[in-house]
Design a protein around this motif. Structure first.
Motif, PDB file in Angstrom:
ATOM      1  N   ARG A   1       0.812  -1.219   0.000  1.00  0.00           N
ATOM      2  CA  ARG A   1       0.000   0.000   0.000  1.00  0.00           C
ATOM      3  C   ARG A   1       0.848   1.273   0.000  1.00  0.00           C
ATOM      4  NH1 ARG A   1      -3.650   0.851   5.100  1.00  0.00           N
ATOM      5  NH2 ARG A   1      -4.345  -1.211   4.558  1.00  0.00           N
ATOM      6  N   TYR A   2       2.179   1.144   0.085  1.00  0.00           N
ATOM      7  CA  TYR A   2       3.065   2.305   0.038  1.00  0.00           C
ATOM      8  C   TYR A   2       3.629   2.529  -1.367  1.00  0.00           C
ATOM      9  CZ  TYR A   2       3.070   1.953   5.160  1.00  0.00           C
ATOM     10  OH  TYR A   2       2.713   1.890   6.476  1.00  0.00           O
ATOM     11  N   CYS A   3       2.917   2.084  -2.409  1.00  0.00           N
ATOM     12  CA  CYS A   3       3.445   2.159  -3.778  1.00  0.00           C
ATOM     13  C   CYS A   3       3.645   3.587  -4.277  1.00  0.00           C
ATOM     14  CB  CYS A   3       2.560   1.382  -4.751  1.00  0.00           C
ATOM     15  SG  CYS A   3       0.981   2.167  -5.123  1.00  0.00           S
TER      16      CYS A   3
ATOM     17  N   VAL B   1      -3.895  10.578  -4.178  1.00  0.00           N
ATOM     18  CA  VAL B   1      -4.405   9.212  -4.238  1.00  0.00           C
ATOM     19  C   VAL B   1      -3.592   8.426  -5.249  1.00  0.00           C
ATOM     20  CG1 VAL B   1      -6.409   7.771  -4.777  1.00  0.00           C
ATOM     21  CG2 VAL B   1      -6.719   9.940  -3.596  1.00  0.00           C
ATOM     22  N   GLY B   2      -3.225   7.219  -4.878  1.00  0.00           N
ATOM     23  CA  GLY B   2      -2.515   6.315  -5.776  1.00  0.00           C
ATOM     24  C   GLY B   2      -3.283   5.021  -5.946  1.00  0.00           C
ATOM     25  N   THR B   3      -2.937   4.271  -6.961  1.00  0.00           N
ATOM     26  CA  THR B   3      -3.530   2.948  -7.175  1.00  0.00           C
ATOM     27  C   THR B   3      -2.431   1.925  -6.950  1.00  0.00           C
ATOM     28  OG1 THR B   3      -5.035   3.854  -8.812  1.00  0.00           O
ATOM     29  CG2 THR B   3      -4.755   1.462  -8.795  1.00  0.00           C
ATOM     30  N   CYS B   4      -2.608   1.064  -5.967  1.00  0.00           N
ATOM     31  CA  CYS B   4      -1.591   0.090  -5.588  1.00  0.00           C
ATOM     32  C   CYS B   4      -2.132  -1.331  -5.772  1.00  0.00           C
ATOM     33  CB  CYS B   4      -1.173   0.291  -4.136  1.00  0.00           C
ATOM     34  SG  CYS B   4      -0.425   1.897  -3.805  1.00  0.00           S
ATOM     35  N   HIS B   5      -1.261  -2.221  -6.179  1.00  0.00           N
ATOM     36  CA  HIS B   5      -1.620  -3.625  -6.411  1.00  0.00           C
ATOM     37  C   HIS B   5      -1.268  -4.453  -5.180  1.00  0.00           C
ATOM     38  CE1 HIS B   5      -2.351  -7.276  -8.691  1.00  0.00           C
ATOM     39  NE2 HIS B   5      -1.219  -7.759  -8.195  1.00  0.00           N
ATOM     40  N   ASN B   6      -2.267  -5.175  -4.653  1.00  0.00           N
ATOM     41  CA  ASN B   6      -2.047  -6.063  -3.512  1.00  0.00           C
ATOM     42  C   ASN B   6      -1.725  -7.457  -4.052  1.00  0.00           C
ATOM     43  OD1 ASN B   6      -2.087  -7.657  -1.246  1.00  0.00           O
ATOM     44  ND2 ASN B   6      -4.046  -6.908  -0.484  1.00  0.00           N
TER      45      ASN B   6
ATOM     46  N   THR C   1       8.591   6.126  -3.002  1.00  0.00           N
ATOM     47  CA  THR C   1       8.402   5.136  -4.063  1.00  0.00           C
ATOM     48  C   THR C   1       7.950   5.744  -5.372  1.00  0.00           C
ATOM     49  OG1 THR C   1       6.243   4.684  -3.104  1.00  0.00           O
ATOM     50  CG2 THR C   1       8.026   3.185  -2.533  1.00  0.00           C
ATOM     51  N   ASN C   2       7.091   6.766  -5.345  1.00  0.00           N
ATOM     52  CA  ASN C   2       6.719   7.556  -6.525  1.00  0.00           C
ATOM     53  C   ASN C   2       6.098   6.784  -7.673  1.00  0.00           C
ATOM     54  OD1 ASN C   2       7.606   9.984  -5.398  1.00  0.00           O
ATOM     55  ND2 ASN C   2       9.702   9.555  -6.005  1.00  0.00           N
ATOM     56  N   HIS C   3       5.501   5.630  -7.449  1.00  0.00           N
ATOM     57  CA  HIS C   3       4.846   4.900  -8.533  1.00  0.00           C
ATOM     58  C   HIS C   3       3.648   5.716  -9.019  1.00  0.00           C
ATOM     59  CE1 HIS C   3       3.371   1.587 -10.912  1.00  0.00           C
ATOM     60  NE2 HIS C   3       2.180   1.720 -10.335  1.00  0.00           N
ATOM     61  N   GLY C   4       3.656   6.108 -10.286  1.00  0.00           N
ATOM     62  CA  GLY C   4       2.560   6.885 -10.859  1.00  0.00           C
ATOM     63  C   GLY C   4       2.615   8.367 -10.553  1.00  0.00           C
ATOM     64  N   ASP C   5       3.700   8.846  -9.955  1.00  0.00           N
ATOM     65  CA  ASP C   5       3.839  10.262  -9.662  1.00  0.00           C
ATOM     66  C   ASP C   5       3.954  11.043 -10.975  1.00  0.00           C
ATOM     67  OD1 ASP C   5       4.181  12.582  -8.214  1.00  0.00           O
ATOM     68  OD2 ASP C   5       6.341  12.321  -8.017  1.00  0.00           O
ATOM     69  N   ARG C   6       3.426  12.251 -11.004  1.00  0.00           N
ATOM     70  CA  ARG C   6       3.466  13.103 -12.190  1.00  0.00           C
ATOM     71  C   ARG C   6       4.255  14.369 -11.883  1.00  0.00           C
ATOM     72  NH1 ARG C   6       2.285   8.968 -14.113  1.00  0.00           N
ATOM     73  NH2 ARG C   6       0.353   8.401 -15.110  1.00  0.00           N
ATOM     74  N   PRO C   7       4.620  15.120 -12.917  1.00  0.00           N
ATOM     75  CA  PRO C   7       5.380  16.364 -12.688  1.00  0.00           C
ATOM     76  C   PRO C   7       4.651  17.328 -11.771  1.00  0.00           C
ATOM     77  CG  PRO C   7       5.350  15.794 -15.014  1.00  0.00           C
ATOM     78  CD  PRO C   7       4.407  14.840 -14.320  1.00  0.00           C
ATOM     79  N   GLY C   8       5.421  18.218 -11.142  1.00  0.00           N
ATOM     80  CA  GLY C   8       4.884  19.137 -10.144  1.00  0.00           C
ATOM     81  C   GLY C   8       3.875  20.137 -10.649  1.00  0.00           C
ATOM     82  N   TYR C   9       3.754  20.334 -11.937  1.00  0.00           N
ATOM     83  CA  TYR C   9       2.776  21.307 -12.423  1.00  0.00           C
ATOM     84  C   TYR C   9       1.365  20.749 -12.425  1.00  0.00           C
ATOM     85  CZ  TYR C   9       3.738  18.819 -16.812  1.00  0.00           C
ATOM     86  OH  TYR C   9       3.932  17.855 -17.762  1.00  0.00           O
ATOM     87  N   ARG C  10       1.194  19.460 -12.140  1.00  0.00           N
ATOM     88  CA  ARG C  10      -0.143  18.866 -11.967  1.00  0.00           C
ATOM     89  C   ARG C  10      -0.289  18.513 -10.494  1.00  0.00           C
ATOM     90  NH1 ARG C  10      -1.729  14.371 -15.806  1.00  0.00           N
ATOM     91  NH2 ARG C  10      -3.691  14.783 -14.733  1.00  0.00           N
ATOM     92  N   LEU C  11      -0.707  19.473  -9.714  1.00  0.00           N
ATOM     93  CA  LEU C  11      -0.708  19.365  -8.253  1.00  0.00           C
ATOM     94  C   LEU C  11      -1.439  18.139  -7.720  1.00  0.00           C
ATOM     95  CD1 LEU C  11       0.172  20.808  -5.674  1.00  0.00           C
ATOM     96  CD2 LEU C  11      -2.010  21.982  -5.685  1.00  0.00           C
TER      97      LEU C  11
END
Length: 182
Positions: free
Chosen positions: A78-80, A109-114, A141-151
Motif C-alpha cells: 500500500r506504500y506504492c 491518491v494512488g492505485t496500488c496492487h495487492n 516510491t513515486n509509482h505513478g507520480d506526475r510532474p509538479g505542475y499537476r498538483l
C-alpha cells in the motif's frame, strides 16, 4: 578609436606575457583547481535524492536480519506511491496519525496492487500535520507520480498547507476503494 583598441591589445599582451614568465603551467592549473574547489564549496548544494542512503542505513524500521514486508517497510504494497515518513514508525499506524497531529485536509491518491489477493486498490495518502518532521522510516516510491505542475497527481507537495498548522510530521495510507478493471 583604433588607437584605443591597439593600446588595450598591447596592455593585455604585456600583462599576459608577464604572467606567463612568472608562473608555470602546473602552478596555474593548481590555482585554477583551488578556485574551482573553493567556489564549489561556497555555492549552495542543489537538492538530491538520499533515499539510497536511507535504504543502506536500514532506516525503514525493520528489526535487523531478513526484512518481511510490513507496515514499517517501504516494500509494503500500500506504500506504492508514498513520499514521506511512515506514521507507523512515528507513533501512529499505517492508517492513523500519531497523537498530537491531524490528517491533512487534502491528499493525493494512488492505485496500488495487492499481491496477496491480486486486486488493485485506491489508496489515499494523508500527511499528518501539527508537529515537526518525524525523521524515521522515509519512503519515496513515486509509482505513478506526475510532474509538479499537476498538483493533484504530484506527491512532493506539503499537503499540510490547508491545515491550521502547515508543519509536516508523517504520512498514512488509507485504502478508500477497489480500483475497477477496464
Amino acid at each position: 578609436m583604433n588607437r584605443l583598441f591597439a593600446f588595450i591589445d598591447r596592455l593585455a599582451e604585456r600583462n599576459t606575457r608577464t604572467l606567463a614568465s612568472r608562473t608555470s603551467r602546473r602552478g596555474m592549473l593548481a590555482r585554477i583547481g583551488r578556485v574551482a574547489l573553493g567556489s564549489a564549496l561556497a555555492l549552495p548544494v542543489l537538492p538530491f535524492d538520499r533515499t539510497s542512503q536511507a535504504h543502506a542505513a536500514g532506516a525503514h524500521g525493520a528489526a535487523g536480519g531478513k526484512k518481511k514486508p510490513g507496515t514499517t517497510d517501504c516494500d509494503y504494497w500500500r506504500y506504492c506511491s508514498v513520499d514521506g515518513f511512515l506514521c507507523s514508525c512515528c507513533g501512529g499506524s499505517a492508517t492513523t496519525c500519531p497523537p498530537g497531529t491531524s490528517p491533512s485536509k487534502v491528499t493525493w491518491v494512488g492505485t496500488c496492487h495487492n499481491p496477496a489477493d491480486g486486486r488493485d486498490y485506491l489508496v489515499s495518502y494523508n500527511d499528518c500535520c501539527g508537529r515537526t518532521t518525524c525523521g524515521r522510516c522515509f519512503c519515496n516510491t513515486n509509482h505513478g507520480d506526475r510532474p509538479g505542475y499537476r498538483l493533484g497527481v504530484h506527491n512532493d507537495v506539503n499537503w499540510c498547507m490547508s491545515n491550521d498548522s502547515s508543519m509536516y510530521h508523517c504520512t498514512v495510507s488509507v485504502i478508500v476503494g477497489v480500483a475497477e478493471k477496464e
